[in-house]
Design a protein around this motif. Structure first.
Motif, PDB file in Angstrom:
ATOM      1  N   SER A   1      30.919 -10.095 -42.779  1.00  0.00           N
ATOM      2  CA  SER A   1      31.858  -9.008 -42.517  1.00  0.00           C
ATOM      3  C   SER A   1      32.243  -8.297 -43.812  1.00  0.00           C
ATOM      4  CB  SER A   1      33.108  -9.548 -41.816  1.00  0.00           C
ATOM      5  OG  SER A   1      32.797 -10.053 -40.533  1.00  0.00           O
ATOM      6  N   ILE A   2      32.451  -9.059 -44.871  1.00  0.00           N
ATOM      7  CA  ILE A   2      32.780  -8.446 -46.165  1.00  0.00           C
ATOM      8  C   ILE A   2      31.571  -7.689 -46.715  1.00  0.00           C
ATOM      9  CG2 ILE A   2      33.545  -8.873 -48.531  1.00  0.00           C
ATOM     10  CD1 ILE A   2      35.678  -9.328 -46.354  1.00  0.00           C
ATOM     11  N   ARG A   3      30.385  -8.252 -46.564  1.00  0.00           N
ATOM     12  CA  ARG A   3      29.176  -7.541 -46.989  1.00  0.00           C
ATOM     13  C   ARG A   3      29.019  -6.225 -46.233  1.00  0.00           C
ATOM     14  NH1 ARG A   3      25.182  -9.470 -50.320  1.00  0.00           N
ATOM     15  NH2 ARG A   3      23.928  -7.741 -49.484  1.00  0.00           N
ATOM     16  N   SER A   4      29.314  -6.251 -44.951  1.00  0.00           N
ATOM     17  CA  SER A   4      29.203  -5.045 -44.143  1.00  0.00           C
ATOM     18  C   SER A   4      30.178  -3.975 -44.632  1.00  0.00           C
ATOM     19  CB  SER A   4      29.483  -5.381 -42.676  1.00  0.00           C
ATOM     20  OG  SER A   4      29.342  -4.241 -41.864  1.00  0.00           O
ATOM     21  N   ALA A   5      31.383  -4.400 -45.005  1.00  0.00           N
ATOM     22  CA  ALA A   5      32.372  -3.450 -45.540  1.00  0.00           C
ATOM     23  C   ALA A   5      31.894  -2.855 -46.860  1.00  0.00           C
ATOM     24  CB  ALA A   5      33.714  -4.161 -45.729  1.00  0.00           C
TER      25      ALA A   5
ATOM     26  N   GLY B   1      29.243   1.910 -49.704  1.00  0.00           N
ATOM     27  CA  GLY B   1      28.169   2.297 -50.610  1.00  0.00           C
ATOM     28  C   GLY B   1      28.113   1.461 -51.870  1.00  0.00           C
ATOM     29  N   LYS B   2      28.727   0.279 -51.848  1.00  0.00           N
ATOM     30  CA  LYS B   2      28.753  -0.593 -53.025  1.00  0.00           C
ATOM     31  C   LYS B   2      27.513  -1.475 -53.117  1.00  0.00           C
ATOM     32  CE  LYS B   2      33.025   0.606 -54.160  1.00  0.00           C
ATOM     33  NZ  LYS B   2      33.397   1.246 -55.440  1.00  0.00           N
ATOM     34  N   ILE B   3      26.903  -1.745 -51.983  1.00  0.00           N
ATOM     35  CA  ILE B   3      25.641  -2.490 -51.967  1.00  0.00           C
ATOM     36  C   ILE B   3      24.679  -1.727 -51.073  1.00  0.00           C
ATOM     37  CG2 ILE B   3      26.596  -4.776 -52.462  1.00  0.00           C
ATOM     38  CD1 ILE B   3      26.579  -5.380 -49.503  1.00  0.00           C
ATOM     39  N   GLU B   4      23.407  -1.880 -51.321  1.00  0.00           N
ATOM     40  CA  GLU B   4      22.414  -1.061 -50.624  1.00  0.00           C
ATOM     41  C   GLU B   4      21.963  -1.662 -49.305  1.00  0.00           C
ATOM     42  OE1 GLU B   4      19.197  -0.137 -53.158  1.00  0.00           O
ATOM     43  OE2 GLU B   4      20.398   0.989 -54.601  1.00  0.00           O
ATOM     44  N   ASN B   5      21.633  -2.931 -49.317  1.00  0.00           N
ATOM     45  CA  ASN B   5      21.030  -3.528 -48.137  1.00  0.00           C
ATOM     46  C   ASN B   5      22.007  -4.450 -47.432  1.00  0.00           C
ATOM     47  OD1 ASN B   5      18.489  -2.323 -48.672  1.00  0.00           O
ATOM     48  ND2 ASN B   5      18.067  -3.922 -50.180  1.00  0.00           N
ATOM     49  N   LYS B   6      22.090  -4.269 -46.129  1.00  0.00           N
ATOM     50  CA  LYS B   6      22.907  -5.165 -45.330  1.00  0.00           C
ATOM     51  C   LYS B   6      22.183  -6.495 -45.178  1.00  0.00           C
ATOM     52  CE  LYS B   6      25.095  -5.612 -40.797  1.00  0.00           C
ATOM     53  NZ  LYS B   6      25.348  -4.933 -39.496  1.00  0.00           N
ATOM     54  N   GLN B   7      22.869  -7.573 -45.535  1.00  0.00           N
ATOM     55  CA  GLN B   7      22.246  -8.897 -45.442  1.00  0.00           C
ATOM     56  C   GLN B   7      22.200  -9.324 -43.981  1.00  0.00           C
ATOM     57  OE1 GLN B   7      23.536 -11.812 -48.291  1.00  0.00           O
ATOM     58  NE2 GLN B   7      23.176 -13.504 -46.899  1.00  0.00           N
ATOM     59  N   GLN B   8      21.015  -9.641 -43.502  1.00  0.00           N
ATOM     60  CA  GLN B   8      20.864 -10.069 -42.124  1.00  0.00           C
ATOM     61  C   GLN B   8      21.187 -11.552 -42.019  1.00  0.00           C
ATOM     62  OE1 GLN B   8      20.219  -7.890 -39.643  1.00  0.00           O
ATOM     63  NE2 GLN B   8      20.259  -6.305 -41.230  1.00  0.00           N
ATOM     64  N   GLY B   9      21.877 -11.895 -40.982  1.00  0.00           N
ATOM     65  CA  GLY B   9      22.210 -13.302 -40.776  1.00  0.00           C
ATOM     66  C   GLY B   9      22.827 -13.482 -39.402  1.00  0.00           C
TER      67      GLY B   9
END
Length: 319
Positions: free
Chosen positions: A276-280, A285-293
């Protein structure tokens, strides 16, 4: 001549210290900006006992992604108005994104839609659609089906099942109950549902409906009610009643170990919080790729609770 040299040396020294002073003064007067991204997480719980693994996942993301997290619990369980007020408060406090577990999709829809025009909103464990940037979902309906199958295999013919309905407007809870009914309907002798709210009188209320319904099996749809049910059955000395449920608090492993809870479906809340934090961060626009899990889960009982995989779900410090 010597006086001139002394005066010259003194002037150079004073000039040097003067430059150092003004440079340092300029630096200290410059407003400092935090390098961390500020994200607020608004839960639907009243204390952290119910979200131990979720909190661990959020804190790990905080370390990995240079995030400053504000984790907010409620003063009253399932209070949609309080969640609305907290959304506005966190926005005013400088949150750059909000992660929320909505109590009531309909009640919060307008507030979330308006706030999402200003900052990203991530729905955690909910399929609410109005204005949100992303949803990070568990497998609640599948979890309900899986628990239903476990109850069925244990034997439900000629048995009464009591389902304790709590947080009825919450999307995840609705899906759990739907999954249960899809497996158990028309197979048990009877299925009775009773609404339950969390209060100081919950245990006493449970005693009343247990005496009224005389169930053989009780299913709690969320962890706090599951714990209270186990404690209530123990106090009533009705050990023949099998207790099933979803989720865990800090007390739940002890109830499972003592077989006061027959089986609990426990999802990987660590992953839910982390993703959820990665998605935010991706929405910002702080990280490029959404980590799948995948938000996986396990059916945990007194026989398998100490396997390596289940320990990671039950005890947040085992990683």
């Amino acid at each position: 001549m010597k006086i001139k040299n002394i005066f010259y040396t003194f002037s150079v020294v004073m000039l040097f210290f003067g430059m150092v002073y003004f440079i340092s003064f300029d630096i200290t007067e410059q407003p400092t900006q935090s390098v961390y991204t500020k994200i607020s997480v608004i839960t639907r719980e009243t204390n952290s006992d119910c979200i131990v693994n979720l909190q661990q996942g959020i804190e790990q993301a905080e370390l990995d992604l240079d995030v400053e997290i504000s984790l907010v619990t409620l003063t009253e369980q399932n209070n949609a108005q309080e969640q609305q007020n907290l959304i506005q408060r966190e926005l005013n406090s400088g949150a750059q994104a909000i992660v929320i577990t909505p109590i009531d999709d309909e009640a919060l829809s307008k507030t979330i839609e308006e706030t999402a025009k200003k900052i990203p909103i991530i729905a955690m464990g909910s399929t609410i659609k109005n204005g949100i940037s992303d949803s990070v979902l568990g497998q609640d309906e599948k979890m309900g089906q899986e628990l239903g199958r476990r109850i069925f295999y244990k034997g439900i013919f000629d048995k009464k099942i009591l389902i304790l309905q709590s947080s009825q407007n919450c999307d995840a809870i609705q899906k759990r109950e739907k999954g249960l009914h899809s497996v158990l309907e028309k197979r048990a002798e009877s299925i009775v549902t009773k609404p339950v709210t969390l209060s100081a009188d919950t245990s006493q209320y449970l005693e009343t409906i247990i005496y009224e319904t005389q169930p053989d099996i009780i299913v709690a749809l969320e962890p706090t009610i599951l714990d209270i049910t186990a404690e209530t059955i123990q106090n009533m000395q009705k050990k023949h009643i099998a207790i099933y449920g979803f989720g865990m608090t800090t007390k739940t492993p002890s109830y499972i170990e003592k077989n006061m809870i027959t089986t609990a479906v426990i999802q990987n809340d660590f992953n839910l919080g982390y993703l959820s934090i990665r998605s935010a961060m991706q929405a910002l626009g702080k990280i490029e790729n959404k980590q799948q899990g995948e938000i996986d889960y396990a059916l945990v009982n007194g026989y398998n609770m100490y396997t390596k995989e289940n320990q990671r779900l039950l005890f947040p410090f085992v990683r």
